[in-house]
Design a protein around this motif. Structure first.
Motif, PDB file in Angstrom:
ATOM      1  N   ASP A 110     -13.417  -4.172   2.679  1.00 24.70           N
ATOM      2  CA  ASP A 110     -12.676  -5.340   2.207  1.00 24.70           C
ATOM      3  C   ASP A 110     -12.772  -5.433   0.685  1.00 24.70           C
ATOM      4  O   ASP A 110     -13.864  -5.302   0.109  1.00 24.70           O
ATOM      5  N   GLY A 111     -11.649  -5.678   0.031  1.00 24.62           N
ATOM      6  CA  GLY A 111     -11.646  -5.967  -1.395  1.00 24.62           C
ATOM      7  C   GLY A 111     -12.093  -4.844  -2.296  1.00 24.62           C
ATOM      8  O   GLY A 111     -12.505  -5.096  -3.425  1.00 24.62           O
ATOM      9  N   GLY A 112     -11.978  -3.588  -1.844  1.00 26.67           N
ATOM     10  CA  GLY A 112     -12.486  -2.479  -2.637  1.00 26.67           C
ATOM     11  C   GLY A 112     -11.487  -1.817  -3.556  1.00 26.67           C
ATOM     12  O   GLY A 112     -11.865  -0.966  -4.360  1.00 26.67           O
ATOM     13  N   LEU A 113     -10.210  -2.198  -3.458  1.00 24.95           N
ATOM     14  CA  LEU A 113      -9.169  -1.508  -4.222  1.00 24.95           C
ATOM     15  C   LEU A 113      -8.583  -2.402  -5.315  1.00 24.95           C
ATOM     16  O   LEU A 113      -8.431  -3.601  -5.132  1.00 24.95           O
ATOM     17  N   HIS A 138      -3.598  -6.579   2.096  1.00 25.33           N
ATOM     18  CA  HIS A 138      -4.276  -7.727   1.491  1.00 25.33           C
ATOM     19  C   HIS A 138      -5.785  -7.617   1.678  1.00 25.33           C
ATOM     20  O   HIS A 138      -6.565  -7.934   0.762  1.00 25.33           O
ATOM     21  N   ARG A 139      -6.212  -7.167   2.838  1.00 34.41           N
ATOM     22  CA  ARG A 139      -7.652  -7.054   3.131  1.00 34.41           C
ATOM     23  C   ARG A 139      -8.358  -6.103   2.178  1.00 34.41           C
ATOM     24  O   ARG A 139      -9.451  -6.396   1.678  1.00 34.41           O
ATOM     25  N   VAL A 140      -7.751  -4.948   1.914  1.00 37.40           N
ATOM     26  CA  VAL A 140      -8.453  -3.920   1.134  1.00 37.40           C
ATOM     27  C   VAL A 140      -8.325  -4.133  -0.372  1.00 37.40           C
ATOM     28  O   VAL A 140      -9.057  -3.502  -1.139  1.00 37.40           O
ATOM     29  N   GLY A 179       9.240 -11.932   1.530  1.00 36.83           N
ATOM     30  CA  GLY A 179       8.720 -13.016   2.351  1.00 36.83           C
ATOM     31  C   GLY A 179       7.581 -12.573   3.255  1.00 36.83           C
ATOM     32  O   GLY A 179       6.608 -13.313   3.436  1.00 36.83           O
ATOM     33  N   LEU A 180       7.673 -11.381   3.821  1.00 32.31           N
ATOM     34  CA  LEU A 180       6.578 -10.863   4.646  1.00 32.31           C
ATOM     35  C   LEU A 180       5.307 -10.694   3.811  1.00 32.31           C
ATOM     36  O   LEU A 180       4.199 -10.990   4.291  1.00 32.31           O
ATOM     37  N   ALA A 181       5.468 -10.209   2.591  1.00 27.13           N
ATOM     38  CA  ALA A 181       4.306 -10.058   1.721  1.00 27.13           C
ATOM     39  C   ALA A 181       3.698 -11.419   1.372  1.00 27.13           C
ATOM     40  O   ALA A 181       2.473 -11.587   1.370  1.00 27.13           O
ATOM     41  N   ARG A 182       4.542 -12.399   1.082  1.00 30.20           N
ATOM     42  CA  ARG A 182       4.030 -13.743   0.780  1.00 30.20           C
ATOM     43  C   ARG A 182       3.308 -14.337   1.988  1.00 30.20           C
ATOM     44  O   ARG A 182       2.272 -14.998   1.839  1.00 30.20           O
ATOM     45  N   ASP A 183       3.842 -14.093   3.187  1.00 32.02           N
ATOM     46  CA  ASP A 183       3.193 -14.603   4.396  1.00 32.02           C
ATOM     47  C   ASP A 183       1.783 -14.041   4.555  1.00 32.02           C
ATOM     48  O   ASP A 183       0.924 -14.684   5.170  1.00 32.02           O
ATOM     49  N   ALA A 184       1.556 -12.843   4.025  1.00 31.55           N
ATOM     50  CA  ALA A 184       0.233 -12.212   4.115  1.00 31.55           C
ATOM     51  C   ALA A 184      -0.697 -12.643   2.989  1.00 31.55           C
ATOM     52  O   ALA A 184      -1.855 -12.210   2.944  1.00 31.55           O
ATOM     53  N   GLY A 185      -0.204 -13.468   2.059  1.00 28.07           N
ATOM     54  CA  GLY A 185      -1.056 -13.983   1.003  1.00 28.07           C
ATOM     55  C   GLY A 185      -0.786 -13.437  -0.383  1.00 28.07           C
ATOM     56  O   GLY A 185      -1.531 -13.734  -1.321  1.00 28.07           O
ATOM     57  N   PHE A 186       0.289 -12.642  -0.543  1.00 21.67           N
ATOM     58  CA  PHE A 186       0.612 -12.090  -1.854  1.00 21.67           C
ATOM     59  C   PHE A 186       1.531 -13.024  -2.633  1.00 21.67           C
ATOM     60  O   PHE A 186       2.273 -13.817  -2.054  1.00 21.67           O
ATOM     61  N   GLU A 187       1.497 -12.877  -3.948  1.00 25.17           N
ATOM     62  CA  GLU A 187       2.446 -13.555  -4.810  1.00 25.17           C
ATOM     63  C   GLU A 187       3.267 -12.491  -5.546  1.00 25.17           C
ATOM     64  O   GLU A 187       2.760 -11.418  -5.894  1.00 25.17           O
ATOM     65  N   GLU A 188       4.547 -12.788  -5.751  1.00 26.42           N
ATOM     66  CA  GLU A 188       5.432 -11.807  -6.370  1.00 26.42           C
ATOM     67  C   GLU A 188       5.258 -11.800  -7.888  1.00 26.42           C
ATOM     68  O   GLU A 188       5.214 -12.850  -8.526  1.00 26.42           O
ATOM     69  N   VAL A 189       5.204 -10.602  -8.446  1.00 26.64           N
ATOM     70  CA  VAL A 189       5.127 -10.410  -9.891  1.00 26.64           C
ATOM     71  C   VAL A 189       6.489  -9.983 -10.440  1.00 26.64           C
ATOM     72  O   VAL A 189       6.957 -10.497 -11.455  1.00 26.64           O
ATOM     73  N   ALA A 190       7.132  -9.030  -9.768  1.00 31.53           N
ATOM     74  CA  ALA A 190       8.422  -8.524 -10.255  1.00 31.53           C
ATOM     75  C   ALA A 190       9.130  -7.795  -9.126  1.00 31.53           C
ATOM     76  O   ALA A 190       8.506  -7.384  -8.142  1.00 31.53           O
TER      77      ALA A 190
END
Length: 212
Positions: A110-113, A138-140, A179-190
Motif C-alpha cells: 500500500d502507498g509504495g508508488l 489508488h491503493r498502491v 468519473g470512474l477514477a474520481r469514484d476511486a478517490g482520484f482528483e483530475e490534474v489534466a
C-alpha cells in the motif's frame, strides 16, 4: 482480487502471439507522437517533484515507455500480463526491472508508488470489470502520487468495443473514464484529447490524475 476472468487469459495469449509484431509497431512510432510524449514528460515531472516513490508502468508491453520514463529521470519498472512481452522488454532494456503480473491484483505494498502509468493497457478490460483497477491503482499510490492513463476516446459516444489489432478493445468517453477514477478517490490534474494521426482510426486521450 481473484484472477478468474477469462479476458485476462485471452489478453495475455493474444499479446504473446503478437509480441514481436507489436514491438516493431511501437518502435516505428518513436518520435511521431509529440502530444503523447508531452503528457509522458509532464507526468514524469510531477512524479519527480512529488518524490513519493517509483513508477510502475502497468501493461508495459515491450518496455519502450518504461525506458522513456527512465530517460526522463524517473525510477521506473514494468509489468505485463504477457510473458513474451516481458521477455522482449528484458532483452531490450536489461538494466530495467520487468515482471509478469496483472494490474488487477498487484503484488505491491500500500502507498509504495509515486506514479502509475497505464498507457493503453486498460483498453481490453470489459467496462463492468474496470472499477476495481482504479481501486488497486489508488491503493498502491502514495498520497500525492500520480496516475497517467492513455486510451482510445469515443468522441461523445457510449463505451464502444472495436476490433483492436491484437484483441477486442474499448473506446471510452473521457468524462466517464474520469468519473470512474474520481469514484476511486482520484482528483483530475489534466486531460488531453487529440485527433487521429495518419494511420490511426480513432481519437486518443490521456488523463492525468492525482491521489490526494
Amino acid at each position: 482480487m481473484a484472477e478468474s476472468s477469462e479476458y485476462l487469459t485471452a489478453t495475455a495469449q493474444a499479446y504473446d502471439a503478437m509480441a514481436v509484431r507489436y514491438a516493431e509497431h511501437v518502435n516505428a512510432l518513436a518520435g511521431r507522437m509529440p502530444l503523447d510524449q508531452a503528457m509522458l514528460t509532464a507526468f514524469a515531472q510531477f512524479v519527480r517533484t512529488a518524490g513519493a516513490g517509483p513508477v510502475a508502468d502497468l501493461g508495459c508491453g515491450p518496455g519502450h515507455l518504461t525506458a522513456g520514463l527512465r530517460d526522463l529521470g524517473v525510477d521506473a519498472f514494468g509489468m505485463d500480463l504477457s510473458a513474451e512481452m516481458i521477455r522482449l522488454a528484458t532483452a531490450a532494456y536489461p538494466d530495467l526491472r520487468f515482471e509478469v503480473g496483472s494490474m488487477r491484483d498487484l503484488d505491491l505494498p500500500d502507498g509504495g508508488l509515486g506514479g502509475v502509468l497505464s498507457s493503453y493497457s486498460l483498453i481490453h478490460v470489459p467496462p463492468v470489470e474496470l472499477p476495481p483497477y482504479f481501486t488497486e491503482f489508488h491503493r498502491v499510490l502514495a498520497p500525492g502520487g500520480h496516475l497517467l492513463l492513455g486510451f482510445f476516446e469515443s468522441e461523445g459516444e457510449p463505451v464502444t468495443v472495436f476490433d483492436h489489432r491484437v484483441t477486442p478493445a474499448y473506446r471510452w468517453p473521457v468524462d466517464r473514464l474520469a468519473g470512474l477514477a474520481r469514484d476511486a478517490g482520484f482528483e483530475e490534474v489534466a486531460r488531453l484529447l487529440r485527433r487521429p494521426q495518419e494511420g490511426e482510426r480513432f481519437g486518443q486521450g490521456y488523463l492525468l490524475m492525482r491521489r490526494p
